[in-house]
Structures are given as C-alpha cells and as structure tokens.
Design an enzyme around this catalytic site. Sequence first.
Site: not given
Length: 598
Positions: A42, A260, A263
């Site tokens: 990601s 979070d 990230h």
Amino acid sequence: MKNTYLFKLLRIALSLCMMGFSSFVKAAPDPNYHIYLCFGQSNMEGNATVPANEKTGVDERFRMFYTANKCNTCGHTTGSEYTAIPPLARCFHWNNSGFGPVDYFGRTLVKELDPSIKVGVVVVALGGTSIEGFQKSKYQSYFSSAADWLQGYAKEYGGNPYGRLIEVAKEAQKVGVIKGILVHQGETNSGNPNWPNDLKGVYQDILTDLGLKGADVPLLVGEVRYTGPCSGHNNVIRKVPSVIPNSYVVSAEGCEAAGDQYHFTVAGYTLLGKRYAEKMLEILNKNGGATPLASIGVETFINKESEPGEIEIVVNNEIENTKSFDIYVDDKKVASNENKFVLDNMTRGEHTVWAVAYDSNNKEYTSQKKSVNIFMPQTPFNGVPFKIPGVIEAEEFDNGGEGNAYHDNDEENRNGDTRKEGVDMSATAIGYTQTGEWLEYTVDVEIEDEYIVTSKVASGTDGSAFTFYLDNTFIVPGDDGTPGGFVNVPNTGDWDTYTMVETKLNKLSKGIHILKVEITGDWVDIDNFTFKCADPTSSTSISAENGIIPDDEYNVYDVAGRFVKKINVSQNSYKNSLNNGFYILRNSKGKNYTLLKR
C-alpha cells in the site's frame, strides 16, 4: 496497353509490399526515455488521498504506463501510456487514495534531469500483500488462501501482479530503457530475517524475464515508517545491500506518519519520493546517465591541518562549448573558471559546494550540490586516549568528523542517531561497514610489546574483513610475517550473532598514537577490541615482597600469558580470589608482580 497494365499492377504490388514492410519496422527504444519499475504494497501504491492541486501541473515528460485492468472511469487501458497524474497504480480507489512516493520520485527526476530526458513509471502495488504475492513460484497458492479483499486487488492485475509488472514493462521497453527498480514492501513481512533473500529472488526474476543486467539496473528499497508496529523491519531492510549487489536503502526517517499505524501523509510520501529520486540521481551521475548534470563533477577535499578550516575544490567540467563556469559555496560565488580552487578560513559546520557552467548559447548547466563539513580538531571521544593493554569500544571513535577521524561512504547513519556522525552505528557497535571506510582512535600504549587483539564481531555474509594501522603503519602481519595482513571475519549467520576473532599484532611502541581500523571486506559489525600483550611475562616482573601485593586493580595472567580475570587487591585479598598456581598480576601502570599461590 497490355504491358502498361502489367506495369501498373507491378507498381501497385510493389507499393503494397513496401507498405506492408514498413508496418513491421519498429522505432528503436529512446535512450533518453528512462523507465522505472515500482512494486510493493500500500505505501508504494500510495495510501494518501490525492490533493486536487497535485492533479494539475504535472510535467508532460513524467509518464505512467497503466498496469491495472481497463478502467472505464478514467479511460485508462492496460499497457497504455499517459501523463503521470495520480493515482499511478490503479485509476480508481474507494477513498480517492493513490498519492504515494512514486509521484515525487518522477517529478523530482524530470525537474533535475536535462529537458531532453523523459521519465516513465510502471507501478504494480496492492495493499497488504506479502512478498509472496510477487514470487513466481508462490503467488498462486498465496492469493488462493488470501482474504477476499486481497484477492480482489490481485484480480485487478489479472490475478498475477508479478506477471502484469513484466507484461507492461515489456511494453515500456519498446519505447524506453529501464534504468532502475523501486520497491516499498515489508510491512506484511515485518521482522522476517529471510526477507532480503526473498526480495533478491524477485529482483533476479525481473532481470531475467526482461533481459536486464543487475549492474545496469539498481534496486532502491524504501524503509518503512519509523513509528508503528513495523518499524523494527527497518533493521532487516538495511541488510539488503549485503545480500543484493547494486542495491540501496532509501531512508524514511522524518517522513511524516499518517494517523494509522502503517502509512504516511502526503508530506511524508513527498519527502520519501524525493529521497528515492536523490538516490537515483546520485547513481545516474556516478554512471554518467544524468547528462548534462553528470558533465560537471565537483570534488571537495578537507585539509585537516588547517584551522578553522580549508577545503580544496576540484571541478571536472565536460560541457561542450563551455564559455565559462562559476564555483559557489553557501550561495556565494567564490571563483570563476578555476578547475582547482582552495578556500581557507572556513568556519566549522556544514557547507554546500556546487558549480554552474554556461555554453556558447548561454545555456546553464548546474552540477549536483556537494556537502562538506568542517569539524573540530581530532580528539579522543572520552577526553583521554584509550589504554593499551585494554578494551576499545568500536563506537567510541575519535571526535573530528568525516575525512578526519573517520571516513564513511555515505553521510547517513543507518543504524540510529547515537552520535551525529556519518558512521553507521548504534549505542554499542558499528555496522553496515563497506570496503574503504575507516575509523580512528587515539590510544596510549603503556607497554612496548607484541600484542594480541581480540575483536568482537558479527557478519551475515562471507568475505568480511578489516585491518589495523598505528600511525598509518600496518600492524597486522601477513602470511610471510611482514605487515599487511587482515582480520578475516567468519560468517556468523547474521549480524546479531557475535564471535571473538583473535589476531596477533606486531610490536607496538610505547606512547600516544592514532590507531586506525580500515574495512577491507564489506558488512562486518564490530562491538569492541581487547588488546593484551602477546607474552605478559616478557616485561620485567617484581616478586611480591613478603607475599604482599600493593592495593590496586590488576589484570591476572596465567603462566602461558592467557588472561584469567581482573581483580581488585585490598589488604592482600587475592588469597581469596585465585586458585593455587603461578600468576602474573599487572596493574594499570604496567607494573608486574609474580605470584605463586599454594
């Protein structure tokens, strides 16, 4: 009439043949079209929402090759080429995400490279995937048992992310040249010590399937966040250059973290992308692939004898039809048209040096900027020299800075920030060592003698080695007994498993000296060095009078000269500290006492 008709038919046939032939003629790939393959999870895809202002003003020289399945939302087709407007991996994402490090990797490159150079990216990334998702032998079984949402991501790449990366890369190779591979993956494999080897397998498969050579295509590996549950994986990532030749670690230190645990924010991705680009520019300049930037080389040399500081600047200008060039230091022009220039009275601290050349058309060419530090004079780290015999902690090298008290191949401390130096070190050891790097220690040799040094070392690879100098003279004997030998470090399995390596040294003369440790084989971690006399009985011994040894701290050696223990003698307490036998006791001043205890 008949001949004319046949002639016309022949002309038409020839024309059709020529048209058919021309349709098979392919233009050669443009060497000024640089292609980069980018894969991972990601953070490579980009987890931040794309700001509206980042969708405008993208330079047309920054291109993307769309890798996901055809998207009707944005009209992108698999394998087709577009201006690199984010998102660069998949054109649709549920929360308008897709801003990642590749955005400012490409934007920085096209800004810094010559206008004749284009940059294209091929991005295949899917959140949450393990490195197995890119392994040719494992991806099928991996995705077949994965969560539904991860299977859905994989289906956007035809169920085989690696295969799609190769498929689109081959399309890109028709128009450009692959210059590098970027990866940001590891959160799902956090802490796995075999991750560098798994990554190596993927990298080698890419090279093989695309007909590339590792020496021509560097691998840039980004660190994960410095905060959050995966931060410890950076210790694994930093081992990659010891496993994969021509690979480099891109630091994530200081990159802003998202709310979070995994990230980055837009600002964090921007900084990380710029760092990928800076590393690639450094490689291109070194290899002559960033013209015209590579056509001006600036080297700086510190004269360590000068105070407060003196640097010699050497300019290697290869720009054709050069009319003139200028040298700048800290935004101030200091010289013009001088290939060698000495600037003295430099203040302590960091300075920036670069050059600007002008051709006959007044086109401007700017070199990469070079940082140089003027440090304090070389002094012992603890204020006093290390005693020999005694123990030297490897991380406690002298103060004085790069080129003076140490030399490191880069300016980044990849193992922490215990000291604000360029040496890769932790609070207890030095690591990430590479051939040619060195460290110096001010020492006080208290006893003139031949010595044995025991080095506490670790290495996860073969061929690691180093050597010692005293005042720039070799003190490790070679195979024939003459100076010039090495301390060869065994492969201990990893860089956390330490072993002791014992090495005999030539005679060390008494007094204050500079001990240099030079790395001669990559990737050894060093904790400390323990120096002891090769034959403690060789120095003059004084027998204890009436069985009384003065109160002091002593190193105890047996009759063979082997170190036994360290003891504190107080009121003849050695009687309770040693077993029966013959011993040599040496105090901190090098005075010896022989003792026969029955």
